[in-house]
Design a protein around this motif. Structure first.
Motif, short mmCIF file in Angstrom:
data_model
loop_
_atom_site.label_atom_id
_atom_site.label_comp_id
_atom_site.label_asym_id
_atom_site.label_seq_id
_atom_site.Cartn_x
_atom_site.Cartn_y
_atom_site.Cartn_z
N MET A 1 25.97 6.90 -12.62
CA MET A 1 24.54 7.15 -12.42
C MET A 1 24.31 7.46 -10.96
N TYR A 2 23.25 8.22 -10.70
CA TYR A 2 22.95 8.67 -9.34
C TYR A 2 21.80 7.84 -8.77
N HIS A 3 22.10 6.76 -8.07
CA HIS A 3 21.07 5.85 -7.59
C HIS A 3 20.16 6.50 -6.55
N ASP A 4 20.68 7.42 -5.76
CA ASP A 4 19.85 8.09 -4.77
C ASP A 4 19.52 9.51 -5.20
N GLY A 5 19.75 9.83 -6.43
CA GLY A 5 19.55 11.18 -6.94
C GLY A 5 18.15 11.44 -7.42
N MET A 6 18.07 12.24 -8.46
CA MET A 6 16.77 12.63 -8.97
C MET A 6 16.76 12.55 -10.50
N ILE A 7 15.55 12.48 -11.01
CA ILE A 7 15.33 12.38 -12.45
C ILE A 7 14.54 13.60 -12.89
N GLU A 8 14.98 14.25 -13.95
CA GLU A 8 14.21 15.34 -14.55
C GLU A 8 13.63 14.82 -15.85
N ILE A 9 12.33 15.01 -16.00
CA ILE A 9 11.65 14.64 -17.24
C ILE A 9 11.17 15.94 -17.89
N ARG A 10 11.75 16.26 -19.03
CA ARG A 10 11.38 17.49 -19.75
C ARG A 10 10.61 17.09 -21.00
N THR A 11 9.39 17.58 -21.11
CA THR A 11 8.60 17.31 -22.30
C THR A 11 8.51 18.58 -23.13
N TYR A 12 8.57 18.41 -24.43
CA TYR A 12 8.51 19.53 -25.37
C TYR A 12 7.27 19.41 -26.24
N GLN A 13 6.59 20.51 -26.42
CA GLN A 13 5.62 20.64 -27.49
C GLN A 13 6.35 21.38 -28.60
N LEU A 14 6.52 20.72 -29.74
CA LEU A 14 7.27 21.31 -30.83
C LEU A 14 6.33 22.02 -31.80
N LYS A 15 6.90 22.95 -32.55
CA LYS A 15 6.12 23.61 -33.58
C LYS A 15 5.74 22.57 -34.64
N PRO A 16 4.56 22.71 -35.24
CA PRO A 16 4.11 21.71 -36.21
C PRO A 16 5.15 21.45 -37.31
N GLY A 17 5.42 20.17 -37.55
CA GLY A 17 6.35 19.77 -38.60
C GLY A 17 7.82 19.80 -38.21
N CYS A 18 8.15 20.12 -36.98
CA CYS A 18 9.55 20.23 -36.55
C CYS A 18 10.10 18.96 -35.91
N GLY A 19 9.28 17.93 -35.72
CA GLY A 19 9.70 16.76 -34.97
C GLY A 19 10.97 16.10 -35.48
N ALA A 20 11.03 15.80 -36.77
CA ALA A 20 12.19 15.09 -37.32
C ALA A 20 13.45 15.97 -37.22
N ARG A 21 13.32 17.25 -37.52
CA ARG A 21 14.49 18.14 -37.44
C ARG A 21 14.96 18.27 -35.99
N PHE A 22 14.02 18.41 -35.04
CA PHE A 22 14.37 18.53 -33.63
C PHE A 22 15.10 17.27 -33.16
N HIS A 23 14.58 16.11 -33.51
CA HIS A 23 15.22 14.86 -33.10
C HIS A 23 16.64 14.77 -33.66
N TYR A 24 16.81 15.14 -34.92
CA TYR A 24 18.14 15.12 -35.53
C TYR A 24 19.09 16.05 -34.77
N LEU A 25 18.65 17.28 -34.50
CA LEU A 25 19.50 18.24 -33.79
C LEU A 25 19.85 17.77 -32.38
N VAL A 26 18.86 17.22 -31.70
CA VAL A 26 19.08 16.77 -30.33
C VAL A 26 20.06 15.60 -30.30
N THR A 27 19.84 14.60 -31.17
CA THR A 27 20.68 13.40 -31.09
C THR A 27 22.07 13.60 -31.67
N THR A 28 22.22 14.48 -32.66
CA THR A 28 23.53 14.66 -33.27
C THR A 28 24.34 15.81 -32.66
N GLN A 29 23.66 16.76 -31.99
CA GLN A 29 24.39 17.91 -31.47
C GLN A 29 24.18 18.15 -29.97
N SER A 30 22.93 18.24 -29.56
CA SER A 30 22.65 18.61 -28.17
C SER A 30 23.09 17.53 -27.17
#
Length: 115
Positions: A1-30
């Motif tokens: 971990m980078y104690h003196d580094g930086m943090i990037e916070i990326r927020t996504y607005q997803l297309k309606p109804g895509c939340g569960a599929r996006f979370h699955y893709l992100v956690t299992t692949q991305s």
């Protein structure tokens, strides 16, 4: 971990109804691909207030490290031939916020001291 580094916070607005599929893709692949590429992923979660909002938090040494890491990752064959198309199909837009890690820790400590 980078104690003196930086943090990037990326927020996504997803297309309606895509939340569960996006979370699955992100956690299992991305996220596994990001970690295999050496990225430090601190969080990847849906928002509590909306199924179609999502947050990805990553840590870097500095801005140059962030740019180089992301350029390498998003140009990689693993990403381009992997989940890229399916993930992009879920995204309406995204916004990045970048903070110094020490700034974030100082503010958190101050908030905890005053609570």
């Amino acid at each position: 971990m980078y104690h003196d580094g930086m943090i990037e916070i990326r927020t996504y607005q997803l297309k309606p109804g895509c939340g569960a599929r996006f979370h699955y893709l992100v956690t299992t692949q991305s996220v596994p691909l990001l970690r295999a590429a050496g990225e430090v992923v601190l969080a990847a979660n849906p928002s509590l207030h909306s199924d179609d909002r999502y947050i990805l938090i990553r840590a870097y040494r500095d801005l140059a490290h962030r740019e180089q890491s992301q350029n390498n990752f998003y140009a990689s064959t693993a990403w381009r031939r992997g989940p890229r198309e399916a993930i992009i199909a879920c995204i309406e837009n995204s916004i990045d916020v970048v903070l110094a890690g020490s700034q974030l820790l100082d503010q958190y400590s101050s908030l905890m001291d005053n609570s």
